[in-house]
Design an enzyme around this catalytic site. Sequence first.
Site, PDB file in Angstrom:
ATOM      1  N   CYS A 171       0.835  -1.200   0.000  1.00  0.00           N
ATOM      2  CA  CYS A 171       0.000   0.000   0.000  1.00  0.00           C
ATOM      3  C   CYS A 171       0.877   1.261   0.000  1.00  0.00           C
ATOM      4  CB  CYS A 171      -0.909  -0.034   1.234  1.00  0.00           C
ATOM      5  SG  CYS A 171      -1.766   1.502   1.578  1.00  0.00           S
ATOM      6  N   CYS A 186       0.069   3.808   2.614  1.00  0.00           N
ATOM      7  CA  CYS A 186       0.518   3.356   3.939  1.00  0.00           C
ATOM      8  C   CYS A 186       1.984   3.736   4.156  1.00  0.00           C
ATOM      9  CB  CYS A 186       0.364   1.846   4.073  1.00  0.00           C
ATOM     10  SG  CYS A 186      -1.328   1.253   3.936  1.00  0.00           S
TER      11      CYS A 186
END
Length: 103
Positions: free
Chosen positions: A30, A33
């Site tokens: 991600c 993230c």
Amino acid sequence: MIINLTKDTFQKEVLESDIPVLVDFWAPWCGHCVNLAPTIDQLAEEYAGKVKVCKLNTDDEQEVALQYGIMSLPTVAKFEGGEIKAKTMGALPKAALVAQLGL
């Protein structure tokens, strides 16, 4: 200090904590993230002793993520007294995280 959670440590570190806990639900693939990680590190430093900061890799701990209805990454949840009291989704700026999580 940031604590890396597993399903085996979640109960003790998050649900039974005497202080509020921020849980960063993330995954290695991600991009948002990864972008949020430095902000999470800053929050851990600034709120040390007042708020516990933890990370949970949703790829490794899918069962916990499903239990809390995590459908979007990154999600940062604030737990107090064993319950989610606030939650954000996406890589928000630090000021927005602090405001939305009530820190």
